[in-house]
Design a protein around this motif. Structure first.
Motif, PDB file in Angstrom:
ATOM      1  N   ALA A  49       0.827  -1.209   0.000  1.00 43.50           N
ATOM      2  CA  ALA A  49       0.000   0.000   0.000  1.00 43.50           C
ATOM      3  C   ALA A  49       0.858   1.254   0.000  1.00 43.50           C
ATOM      4  CB  ALA A  49      -0.924  -0.012   1.218  1.00 43.50           C
ATOM      5  N   ALA A  50       1.909   1.270   0.835  1.00 45.50           N
ATOM      6  CA  ALA A  50       2.775   2.453   0.915  1.00 45.50           C
ATOM      7  C   ALA A  50       3.548   2.666  -0.382  1.00 45.50           C
ATOM      8  CB  ALA A  50       3.732   2.320   2.095  1.00 45.50           C
ATOM      9  N   VAL A  51       4.074   1.586  -0.959  1.00 46.80           N
ATOM     10  CA  VAL A  51       4.838   1.717  -2.207  1.00 46.80           C
ATOM     11  C   VAL A  51       3.946   2.228  -3.329  1.00 46.80           C
ATOM     12  CG1 VAL A  51       6.071   0.432  -3.984  1.00 46.80           C
ATOM     13  CG2 VAL A  51       6.572   0.003  -1.574  1.00 46.80           C
ATOM     14  N   CYS A  52       2.743   1.668  -3.439  1.00 46.51           N
ATOM     15  CA  CYS A  52       1.799   2.163  -4.454  1.00 46.51           C
ATOM     16  C   CYS A  52       1.409   3.608  -4.161  1.00 46.51           C
ATOM     17  CB  CYS A  52       0.550   1.286  -4.492  1.00 46.51           C
ATOM     18  SG  CYS A  52       0.827  -0.378  -5.129  1.00 46.51           S
ATOM     19  N   GLY A  53       1.312   3.939  -2.865  1.00 43.97           N
ATOM     20  CA  GLY A  53       0.987   5.314  -2.471  1.00 43.97           C
ATOM     21  C   GLY A  53       2.100   6.296  -2.732  1.00 43.97           C
ATOM     22  N   MET A  54       3.304   5.807  -3.010  1.00 37.29           N
ATOM     23  CA  MET A  54       4.396   6.688  -3.422  1.00 37.29           C
ATOM     24  C   MET A  54       4.560   6.702  -4.941  1.00 37.29           C
ATOM     25  SD  MET A  54       7.350   6.039  -0.518  1.00 37.29           S
ATOM     26  CE  MET A  54       7.229   4.241  -0.502  1.00 37.29           C
ATOM     27  N   ALA A  55       4.389   5.536  -5.575  1.00 35.75           N
ATOM     28  CA  ALA A  55       4.630   5.421  -7.015  1.00 35.75           C
ATOM     29  C   ALA A  55       3.551   6.125  -7.832  1.00 35.75           C
ATOM     30  CB  ALA A  55       4.709   3.947  -7.414  1.00 35.75           C
ATOM     31  N   VAL A  56       2.281   5.956  -7.465  1.00 31.76           N
ATOM     32  CA  VAL A  56       1.190   6.540  -8.259  1.00 31.76           C
ATOM     33  C   VAL A  56       1.220   8.069  -8.225  1.00 31.76           C
ATOM     34  CG1 VAL A  56      -1.321   6.691  -8.536  1.00 31.76           C
ATOM     35  CG2 VAL A  56      -0.238   4.476  -8.053  1.00 31.76           C
ATOM     36  N   PRO A  57       1.396   8.721  -7.058  1.00 30.87           N
ATOM     37  CA  PRO A  57       1.501  10.195  -7.078  1.00 30.87           C
ATOM     38  C   PRO A  57       2.671  10.693  -7.921  1.00 30.87           C
ATOM     39  CG  PRO A  57       1.118   9.421  -4.856  1.00 30.87           C
ATOM     40  CD  PRO A  57       1.373   8.209  -5.681  1.00 30.87           C
ATOM     41  N   ALA A  58       3.818   9.998  -7.832  1.00 33.86           N
ATOM     42  CA  ALA A  58       4.970  10.402  -8.644  1.00 33.86           C
ATOM     43  C   ALA A  58       4.663  10.264 -10.126  1.00 33.86           C
ATOM     44  CB  ALA A  58       6.196   9.560  -8.268  1.00 33.86           C
ATOM     45  N   ALA A  59       4.009   9.157 -10.506  1.00 36.78           N
ATOM     46  CA  ALA A  59       3.664   8.945 -11.913  1.00 36.78           C
ATOM     47  C   ALA A  59       2.645   9.974 -12.394  1.00 36.78           C
ATOM     48  CB  ALA A  59       3.106   7.528 -12.100  1.00 36.78           C
ATOM     49  N   LEU A  60       1.674  10.304 -11.533  1.00 35.95           N
ATOM     50  CA  LEU A  60       0.665  11.295 -11.909  1.00 35.95           C
ATOM     51  C   LEU A  60       1.293  12.672 -12.067  1.00 35.95           C
ATOM     52  CD1 LEU A  60      -2.313  11.742 -12.488  1.00 35.95           C
ATOM     53  CD2 LEU A  60      -2.699  12.040 -10.033  1.00 35.95           C
ATOM     54  N   TYR A  61       2.240  13.007 -11.182  1.00 36.55           N
ATOM     55  CA  TYR A  61       2.958  14.279 -11.322  1.00 36.55           C
ATOM     56  C   TYR A  61       3.698  14.318 -12.655  1.00 36.55           C
ATOM     57  CZ  TYR A  61       6.426  17.945 -10.649  1.00 36.55           C
ATOM     58  OH  TYR A  61       7.205  19.073 -10.809  1.00 36.55           O
ATOM     59  N   LEU A  62       4.435  13.251 -12.977  1.00 40.24           N
ATOM     60  CA  LEU A  62       5.203  13.215 -14.217  1.00 40.24           C
ATOM     61  C   LEU A  62       4.288  13.317 -15.433  1.00 40.24           C
ATOM     62  CD1 LEU A  62       7.846  10.477 -13.325  1.00 40.24           C
ATOM     63  CD2 LEU A  62       8.244  12.935 -13.597  1.00 40.24           C
ATOM     64  N   ALA A  63       3.138  12.650 -15.388  1.00 35.84           N
ATOM     65  CA  ALA A  63       2.196  12.726 -16.500  1.00 35.84           C
ATOM     66  C   ALA A  63       1.665  14.152 -16.665  1.00 35.84           C
ATOM     67  CB  ALA A  63       1.040  11.745 -16.269  1.00 35.84           C
ATOM     68  N   THR A  64       1.400  14.820 -15.535  1.00 31.14           N
ATOM     69  CA  THR A  64       0.868  16.188 -15.582  1.00 31.14           C
ATOM     70  C   THR A  64       1.884  17.157 -16.165  1.00 31.14           C
ATOM     71  OG1 THR A  64      -0.493  15.731 -13.628  1.00 31.14           O
ATOM     72  CG2 THR A  64      -0.158  18.040 -14.212  1.00 31.14           C
ATOM     73  N   LYS A  76      -2.341   9.780  -4.250  1.00 28.07           N
ATOM     74  CA  LYS A  76      -2.224   9.088  -2.971  1.00 28.07           C
ATOM     75  C   LYS A  76      -3.424   8.185  -2.727  1.00 28.07           C
ATOM     76  CE  LYS A  76       1.385   9.737  -0.314  1.00 28.07           C
ATOM     77  NZ  LYS A  76       2.098   8.599   0.281  1.00 28.07           N
ATOM     78  N   THR A  77      -4.611   8.715  -2.955  1.00 35.03           N
ATOM     79  CA  THR A  77      -5.830   7.942  -2.731  1.00 35.03           C
ATOM     80  C   THR A  77      -5.868   6.707  -3.607  1.00 35.03           C
ATOM     81  OG1 THR A  77      -7.022   9.979  -2.163  1.00 35.03           O
ATOM     82  CG2 THR A  77      -8.343   8.040  -2.730  1.00 35.03           C
ATOM     83  N   ALA A  78      -5.657   6.899  -4.900  1.00 34.54           N
ATOM     84  CA  ALA A  78      -5.722   5.778  -5.838  1.00 34.54           C
ATOM     85  C   ALA A  78      -4.626   4.758  -5.550  1.00 34.54           C
ATOM     86  CB  ALA A  78      -5.599   6.301  -7.273  1.00 34.54           C
ATOM     87  N   GLY A  79      -3.414   5.227  -5.271  1.00 32.66           N
ATOM     88  CA  GLY A  79      -2.302   4.314  -5.047  1.00 32.66           C
ATOM     89  C   GLY A  79      -2.488   3.470  -3.802  1.00 32.66           C
ATOM     90  N   ILE A  80      -2.819   4.092  -2.675  1.00 32.00           N
ATOM     91  CA  ILE A  80      -2.952   3.353  -1.420  1.00 32.00           C
ATOM     92  C   ILE A  80      -4.156   2.422  -1.461  1.00 32.00           C
ATOM     93  CG2 ILE A  80      -3.479   3.604   1.044  1.00 32.00           C
ATOM     94  CD1 ILE A  80      -1.742   6.105   1.047  1.00 32.00           C
ATOM     95  N   PHE A  81      -5.287   2.899  -1.967  1.00 30.16           N
ATOM     96  CA  PHE A  81      -6.480   2.051  -1.980  1.00 30.16           C
ATOM     97  C   PHE A  81      -6.303   0.867  -2.923  1.00 30.16           C
ATOM     98  CE2 PHE A  81     -10.667   0.778  -3.536  1.00 30.16           C
ATOM     99  CZ  PHE A  81     -11.313   0.509  -2.339  1.00 30.16           C
ATOM    100  N   ALA A  82      -5.812   1.132  -4.134  1.00 35.76           N
ATOM    101  CA  ALA A  82      -5.620   0.044  -5.093  1.00 35.76           C
ATOM    102  C   ALA A  82      -4.565  -0.943  -4.597  1.00 35.76           C
ATOM    103  CB  ALA A  82      -5.216   0.607  -6.454  1.00 35.76           C
ATOM    104  N   GLY A  83      -3.469  -0.420  -4.040  1.00 33.33           N
ATOM    105  CA  GLY A  83      -2.423  -1.298  -3.527  1.00 33.33           C
ATOM    106  C   GLY A  83      -2.920  -2.168  -2.392  1.00 33.33           C
ATOM    107  N   THR A  84      -3.702  -1.577  -1.475  1.00 32.47           N
ATOM    108  CA  THR A  84      -4.245  -2.339  -0.357  1.00 32.47           C
ATOM    109  C   THR A  84      -5.213  -3.412  -0.833  1.00 32.47           C
ATOM    110  OG1 THR A  84      -4.067  -0.367   1.044  1.00 32.47           O
ATOM    111  CG2 THR A  84      -5.447  -2.157   1.849  1.00 32.47           C
ATOM    112  N   TYR A  85      -6.104  -3.034  -1.739  1.00 31.04           N
ATOM    113  CA  TYR A  85      -7.117  -3.985  -2.220  1.00 31.04           C
ATOM    114  C   TYR A  85      -6.464  -5.156  -2.950  1.00 31.04           C
ATOM    115  CZ  TYR A  85     -11.246  -5.828  -4.551  1.00 31.04           C
ATOM    116  OH  TYR A  85     -12.246  -6.652  -4.992  1.00 31.04           O
ATOM    117  N   LEU A  86      -5.519  -4.857  -3.841  1.00 29.15           N
ATOM    118  CA  LEU A  86      -4.863  -5.921  -4.596  1.00 29.15           C
ATOM    119  C   LEU A  86      -4.021  -6.810  -3.689  1.00 29.15           C
ATOM    120  CD1 LEU A  86      -3.791  -3.950  -7.797  1.00 29.15           C
ATOM    121  CD2 LEU A  86      -5.632  -5.636  -7.598  1.00 29.15           C
TER     122      LEU A  86
END
Length: 446
Positions: A120-135, A325-335
């Motif tokens: 959950a924490a790793v996804c919560g770090m990776a997804v925000p970074a990826a979203l920033y880079l995409a933006t 953060k929301t998408a990364g942590i929730f998706a990581g936790t659920y999966l």
């Protein structure tokens, strides 16, 4: 059912009842962080007012930029840099002790227990970074701030819970704390690897040698602050002059400190426990608020606020904190729960995990620190700091709505967890089941 089978079953329940020993440690840590979080909120508000009142903002800048120190040792720093490089080292030292305790006696001590919070924490770090880079890629901006929206500010998040007067169950609070601990480790690794100045090999070798001495003192059970305080300050100064951010020294020393008691040596508390007991109030009540006081002083105006949502870099930070953060942590936790076959506590719902993921979008302290490192130009840093403030406030507001909506459920669970009809100091829910021992209860010879 054998005790071993019972423990296996308990471990398979995600966000279930915490063992009593672990809950006691977590509650003590969260109590201090909550108080510190309220002080942090006050410091941030003071900083914003101080920096935006015309008759006072010049005083704020003069104090923030005032230099003092020991130039011969390369330590002639401004007040702002002393708070960021010096006082925050205490914060990261406590984070290192927390991480060591989690690895030795907490949720991270076995791969099965660690899978959910780590993923959950790793996804919560990776997804925000990826979203920033995409933006910033879509808007033609700079990728330098990719790490800004990665970290969760546990003190700020707990302060929001305190203001809401919620009765969040202990397991949810503990999961949030574990997320923040792993987040802090990720943040310090990012700072150490990606935000280093020109390296000074001699100073770094000296810092490493100091850490070896620190380890040997722990190994041979040497006690006495007069050994560790001068050594710690020396390691910190060498790390700073070595070109690596000085807060790395704090995490390194925190990870070296023993968190298990050596009963054969007559220890009533481990060195890590003693250090955390002394330093956590200083970290939460002094170090982090002072950093916020001199980092959050952003000049706010309508044009500046508009640029937060029109320039790609600050927009990427806001989206990273609130959405990523929301998408990364929730998706990581659920999966992770699905693949590890963990069973969600039947008294809770995935909506509670989602609310916690939104709350983790509060990225105040470490986000501001990384923002200063990624954007050393004050003109650029102003917009990034404003984005961190806005993103954290949006995450706090959304989380407040979601958590308040479920507060009736939380209150019922909280009352059941804390009911003590026999007045023995231990909630009745624990007397009805045998608790597994933790490694903190065992002798150690590490």
């Amino acid at each position: 059912m054998t005790p071993t089978d019972q423990r296996q079953r308990e471990r398979s329940v995600f966000l279930g009842l915490l063992p009593w020993t672990e809950r006691t440690v977590v509650a003590r840590a969260l109590r201090t962080e909550t108080t510190g979080g309220l002080v942090l909120l006050a410091a941030a508000v003071v900083a914003l007012l101080w920096a935006n009142i015309p008759t006072l903002n010049s005083t704020y800048e003069q104090i923030r930029d005032f230099h003092f120190g020991i130039p011969a040792f390369g330590l002639d720093l401004s007040v702002q840099h002393w708070t960021a490089d010096g006082l925050l080292t205490i914060f990261f030292l406590v984070a290192g002790i927390e991480l060591k305790r989690e690895l030795v006696a907490g949720e991270l001590r076995t791969p099965a227990n660690a899978a959910l919070p780590v993923v959950a924490a790793v996804c919560g770090m990776a997804v925000p970074a990826a979203l920033y880079l995409a933006t910033v890629w879509a808007g033609g901006g700079s990728a330098e701030g990719w790490a800004v929206p990665m970290a969760t500010d546990i003190a700020f998040a707990l302060a929001v819970l305190a203001v809401l007067n919620t009765h969040l169950p202990a397991a949810l609070r503990a999961f949030l704390l574990t997320l923040a601990v792993v987040d802090d480790l990720g943040a310090i690794l990012v700072i150490a690897v990606f935000f280093t100045a020109d390296l000074n090999p001699a100073a770094l070798v000296g810092a490493f040698a100091g850490l070896v001495v620190f380890y040997l003192l722990q190994r041979y059970r040497v006690r006495g602050w007069w050994w560790y305080v001068p050594l710690g300050l020396t390691i910190w100064a060498l790390m700073y002059n070595g070109g690596v951010h000085a807060t790395v020294a704090g995490v390194a020393m925190g990870l070296i400190l023993r968190t298990n008691r050596d009963r054969q040596a007559g220890e009533s508390a481990s060195p890590g426990e003693r250090a955390e007991h002394l330093l956590r109030p200083i970290s939460a009540g002094i170090a982090v608020p002072l950093f916020a006081l001199f980092a959050a002083g952003v000049s706010i105006s309508l044009p500046a606020l508009g640029e937060v949502f029109t320039q790609p870099e600050p927009l990427g930070v806001v989206l990273g904190l609130v959405v990523g953060k929301t998408a990364g942590i929730f998706a990581g936790t659920y999966l992770a729960a699905r693949f590890t076959r963990a069973r969600l506590n039947p008294d809770l719902a995935w909506a509670d995990v989602f609310a916690l993921a939104v709350l983790a979008g509060i990225g105040f302290t470490v986000a501001l620190l990384i923002g200063e490192l990624a954007f050393p130009d004050p003109a650029e840093a102003v917009h990034i700091k404003a984005a961190v403030l806005i993103g954290s406030l949006l995450a706090a507001g959304l989380a407040a709505l979601l958590i308040k909506r479920r507060n009736v459920v939380y209150r019922r669970l909280w009352e059941a967890e804390n009911l003590d009809e026999d007045a023995d100091g231990i909630p009745d829910i624990y007397s009805r089941q045998s608790q597994p021992s933790t490694s903190s209860d065992r002798d150690t010879v590490d």
